[in-house]
Design a protein around this motif. Structure first.
Motif, PDB file in Angstrom:
ATOM      1  N   ARG A 143       0.825  -1.207   0.000  1.00 32.21           N
ATOM      2  CA  ARG A 143       0.000   0.000   0.000  1.00 32.21           C
ATOM      3  C   ARG A 143       0.862   1.260   0.000  1.00 32.21           C
ATOM      4  N   PHE A 144       1.966   1.224   0.759  1.00 27.26           N
ATOM      5  CA  PHE A 144       2.841   2.393   0.847  1.00 27.26           C
ATOM      6  C   PHE A 144       3.627   2.606  -0.447  1.00 27.26           C
ATOM      7  N   ILE A 145       3.963   1.517  -1.128  1.00 20.63           N
ATOM      8  CA  ILE A 145       4.595   1.634  -2.447  1.00 20.63           C
ATOM      9  C   ILE A 145       3.642   2.351  -3.399  1.00 20.63           C
ATOM     10  N   CYS A 146       2.388   1.935  -3.408  1.00 22.77           N
ATOM     11  CA  CYS A 146       1.395   2.556  -4.293  1.00 22.77           C
ATOM     12  C   CYS A 146       1.230   4.040  -3.965  1.00 22.77           C
ATOM     13  N   GLU A 147       1.148   4.362  -2.672  1.00 23.61           N
ATOM     14  CA  GLU A 147       0.934   5.749  -2.264  1.00 23.61           C
ATOM     15  C   GLU A 147       2.138   6.636  -2.553  1.00 23.61           C
ATOM     16  N   SER A 148       3.299   6.048  -2.776  1.00 21.71           N
ATOM     17  CA  SER A 148       4.509   6.830  -3.044  1.00 21.71           C
ATOM     18  C   SER A 148       4.479   7.522  -4.402  1.00 21.71           C
ATOM     19  N   GLY A 149       3.611   7.067  -5.312  1.00 16.68           N
ATOM     20  CA  GLY A 149       3.535   7.642  -6.650  1.00 16.68           C
ATOM     21  C   GLY A 149       4.578   7.102  -7.614  1.00 16.68           C
ATOM     22  N   VAL A 150       5.319   6.054  -7.210  1.00 19.63           N
ATOM     23  CA  VAL A 150       6.406   5.554  -8.062  1.00 19.63           C
ATOM     24  C   VAL A 150       5.897   5.012  -9.391  1.00 19.63           C
ATOM     25  N   PHE A 151       4.719   4.418  -9.395  1.00 20.23           N
ATOM     26  CA  PHE A 151       4.213   3.850 -10.644  1.00 20.23           C
ATOM     27  C   PHE A 151       3.852   4.942 -11.645  1.00 20.23           C
ATOM     28  N   GLU A 152       3.291   6.028 -11.148  1.00 22.32           N
ATOM     29  CA  GLU A 152       2.958   7.136 -12.037  1.00 22.32           C
ATOM     30  C   GLU A 152       4.224   7.794 -12.577  1.00 22.32           C
ATOM     31  N   ARG A 153       5.227   7.975 -11.702  1.00 23.97           N
ATOM     32  CA  ARG A 153       6.459   8.649 -12.129  1.00 23.97           C
ATOM     33  C   ARG A 153       7.199   7.875 -13.208  1.00 23.97           C
ATOM     34  N   TYR A 154       7.095   6.556 -13.165  1.00 25.39           N
ATOM     35  CA  TYR A 154       7.863   5.740 -14.113  1.00 25.39           C
ATOM     36  C   TYR A 154       6.984   5.096 -15.192  1.00 25.39           C
ATOM     37  N   GLY A 155       5.751   5.533 -15.292  1.00 25.87           N
ATOM     38  CA  GLY A 155       4.883   5.081 -16.379  1.00 25.87           C
ATOM     39  C   GLY A 155       4.519   3.607 -16.337  1.00 25.87           C
ATOM     40  N   VAL A 156       4.443   3.022 -15.146  1.00 27.02           N
ATOM     41  CA  VAL A 156       4.132   1.596 -15.017  1.00 27.02           C
ATOM     42  C   VAL A 156       2.652   1.355 -15.303  1.00 27.02           C
ATOM     43  N   ASP A 157       2.369   0.396 -16.184  1.00 27.07           N
ATOM     44  CA  ASP A 157       0.973   0.092 -16.515  1.00 27.07           C
ATOM     45  C   ASP A 157       0.616  -1.372 -16.262  1.00 27.07           C
ATOM     46  N   ARG A 158       1.540  -2.142 -15.657  1.00 25.28           N
ATOM     47  CA  ARG A 158       1.251  -3.540 -15.310  1.00 25.28           C
ATOM     48  C   ARG A 158       2.268  -4.011 -14.277  1.00 25.28           C
ATOM     49  N   ILE A 159       1.873  -4.998 -13.477  1.00 25.10           N
ATOM     50  CA  ILE A 159       2.765  -5.527 -12.451  1.00 25.10           C
ATOM     51  C   ILE A 159       2.556  -7.025 -12.313  1.00 25.10           C
ATOM     52  N   PHE A 160       3.666  -7.741 -12.050  1.00 24.61           N
ATOM     53  CA  PHE A 160       3.642  -9.180 -11.849  1.00 24.61           C
ATOM     54  C   PHE A 160       4.325  -9.523 -10.528  1.00 24.61           C
ATOM     55  N   GLY A 161       3.923 -10.643  -9.937  1.00 22.62           N
ATOM     56  CA  GLY A 161       4.567 -11.121  -8.721  1.00 22.62           C
ATOM     57  C   GLY A 161       4.354 -12.614  -8.553  1.00 22.62           C
ATOM     58  N   PHE A 162       5.146 -13.209  -7.664  1.00 22.59           N
ATOM     59  CA  PHE A 162       5.094 -14.647  -7.386  1.00 22.59           C
ATOM     60  C   PHE A 162       4.937 -14.895  -5.893  1.00 22.59           C
ATOM     61  N   HIS A 163       4.379 -16.068  -5.573  1.00 23.94           N
ATOM     62  CA  HIS A 163       4.454 -16.618  -4.225  1.00 23.94           C
ATOM     63  C   HIS A 163       4.775 -18.099  -4.336  1.00 23.94           C
ATOM     64  N   LEU A 164       5.731 -18.554  -3.521  1.00 22.67           N
ATOM     65  CA  LEU A 164       5.989 -19.989  -3.455  1.00 22.67           C
ATOM     66  C   LEU A 164       4.771 -20.697  -2.878  1.00 22.67           C
ATOM     67  N   TRP A 165       4.519 -21.921  -3.397  1.00 17.36           N
ATOM     68  CA  TRP A 165       3.285 -22.615  -3.006  1.00 17.36           C
ATOM     69  C   TRP A 165       3.548 -24.100  -2.799  1.00 17.36           C
ATOM     70  N   PRO A 166       3.516 -24.589  -1.552  1.00 16.33           N
ATOM     71  CA  PRO A 166       3.871 -25.987  -1.275  1.00 16.33           C
ATOM     72  C   PRO A 166       2.943 -27.024  -1.879  1.00 16.33           C
ATOM     73  N   ASP A 167       1.704 -26.676  -2.157  1.00 18.28           N
ATOM     74  CA  ASP A 167       0.737 -27.664  -2.625  1.00 18.28           C
ATOM     75  C   ASP A 167       0.810 -27.933  -4.127  1.00 18.28           C
ATOM     76  N   LEU A 168       1.655 -27.206  -4.842  1.00 16.16           N
ATOM     77  CA  LEU A 168       1.854 -27.447  -6.256  1.00 16.16           C
ATOM     78  C   LEU A 168       3.112 -28.279  -6.477  1.00 16.16           C
ATOM     79  N   ALA A 169       3.158 -28.979  -7.611  1.00 18.48           N
ATOM     80  CA  ALA A 169       4.327 -29.789  -7.947  1.00 18.48           C
ATOM     81  C   ALA A 169       5.564 -28.914  -8.074  1.00 18.48           C
ATOM     82  N   MET A 170       6.708 -29.490  -7.827  1.00 14.99           N
ATOM     83  CA  MET A 170       7.968 -28.761  -7.849  1.00 14.99           C
ATOM     84  C   MET A 170       8.171 -28.057  -9.192  1.00 14.99           C
ATOM     85  N   GLY A 171       8.314 -26.737  -9.143  1.00 12.93           N
ATOM     86  CA  GLY A 171       8.573 -25.952 -10.338  1.00 12.93           C
ATOM     87  C   GLY A 171       7.358 -25.623 -11.177  1.00 12.93           C
TER      88      GLY A 171
END
Length: 384
Positions: free
Chosen positions: A151-179
């Motif tokens: 939330r604080f990253i968003c409120e910083s205005g960094v996405f507007e300053r650098y023209g970001v129009d999409r974002i991706f992220g990951f989370h490790l997940w034990p219940d899925l097969a390796m990789g």
């Protein structure tokens, strides 16, 4: 510059992950982690600027306990990739030779792996800078496990300053097969709201129960009715309410004057969140009144639901032919949701194949899975 071989990349990912695993820190208090991440990023930035000019790459902090690295390809828009950095107040019992050096702190949720993948991506971007179709912003945030550093990253205005129009992220997940890499369009993870109900009655000896007001009976009736209500709601839209704590009374032969109940509400839409909270509060008040009691109700704000932008998901799916699509959303929460309230985003899960649950004091994984995550990021940042 020569592109790193798969073996070299795996060695890099393993080094990064294990170095970071040894120094887990909490919330916004991340001095060692920030020094380590900043050192890696600044070395790469120096290399990029030496080859392409001082404006090609920058490392900076948009807000407290955060770091960003921007690869400037002079494109109209940029792609962001996010990693969280904080750990958990868990004493590690994995027995690994790279176990936590900070007593009572542990990367038990895989954030060390998340950082390693994005740092690995930084190395790749530095090597292949002139091949990128658009600019890239790497985001390292604090406090995912606590107050929602996203939330604080968003409120910083960094996405507007650098023209970001999409974002991706990951989370490790034990219940899925390796990789295995998995996600789904639309709702993926739940909104979370810690839910607290206090029933206030009047104590009296059970032989004179009619003179008292039984808060325990009111609380128990409420729990059963609340479960029934949520089961009906779940027929229309996935949702869940479960209680894990009930405290009441002082003695077996005294009517309880106070019953305290704690649980967690999980939903996937704002409409369901508002509706469920309203009806649960009304239900608690009704059961309290029937028993001659009063009640107080509190719902925490929590995190919003993680909802993948469907148009961006289609682009990601086209770039990731091996992406596994989950049939149903999952019930955990994640502060990546704040980014998706700010701009289109897609969140993905990376299987560890271990089955060891997140937050366990024995949580660990094979670093080879990080190579699959890095390959995924390489493809996503090349989507025009």
């Amino acid at each position: 510059m020569t592109t790193a071989s798969p073996a070299d990349e795996l060695a890099l990912l393993t080094r990064l992950r294990r170095d970071l695993h040894r120094i887990p820190e909490l919330d916004f208090d991340l001095p060692e982690t920030l020094r380590y991440v900043c050192g890696e990023l600044e070395a790469l930035c120096d290399d990029v600027t030496a080859r392409y000019g001082k404006d090609a790459c920058t490392v900076f902090s948009p807000c407290k306990s955060s770091l960003c690295m921007f690869f400037d390809r002079k494109s109209e828009h940029a792609t962001a990739v996010r990693s969280d950095m904080d750990a958990l107040p868990v004493t590690e019992k994995s027995g690994a030779e790279y176990a936590s050096c900070h007593q009572g702190h542990m990367h038990a949720c895989g954030h060390d792996g998340h950082m390693a993948m994005v740092l690995g991506l930084a190395h790749h971007l530095a090597e292949s800078f002139d091949e990128l179709p658009r600019s890239v912003l790497l985001v390292f945030q604090p406090a995912e496990e606590t107050t929602g550093g996203a939330r604080f990253i968003c409120e910083s205005g960094v996405f507007e300053r650098y023209g970001v129009d999409r974002i991706f992220g990951f989370h490790l997940w034990p219940d899925l097969a390796m990789g295995e890499v998995a996600s789904r369009p639309g709702p993926l993870l739940a909104a979370t709201s810690e839910s607290t109900f206090d029933f206030h009655g009047k104590a009296t000896h059970i032989a004179k129960a009619a003179d008292g007001a039984d808060s325990l009976e009111a609380g128990m009736r409420f729990v059963l009715d609340a479960y029934g209500y949520m089961a009906e709601q779940a027929k229309a839209e996935p949702c869940l309410l479960k209680f894990g704590l009930l405290q009441s009374g002082q003695a077996r032969n005294v009517i309880s004057s106070h019953t305290h109940i704690e649980g967690s509400l999980r939903t996937y839409s704002d409409t369901m969140t508002v509706t469920a909270k309203q009806h649960l509060a009304e239900l608690a008040e009704s059961r309290a009144a029937e028993a001659g009691c009063t009640c107080t109700v509190h719902f925490s704000e929590g995190y919003p639901p993680v909802v993948n932008d469907e148009a961006l998901f289609d682009l990601a799916r086209a770039a990731l032919p091996d992406l596994h699509e989950l049939p149903e959303p999952l019930l955990i929460g994640e502060d990546f949701a704040f980014y998706q309230r700010h701009l289109p985003g897609v969140f993905l899960l990376l299987g560890t194949g271990t089955g060891i649950p997140l937050h366990a004091d024995t949580f660990d994984f094979d670093e080879r899975i990080l190579a699959a995550g890095l390959e995924t990021y390489k493809k996503l940042v090349r989507i025009p």
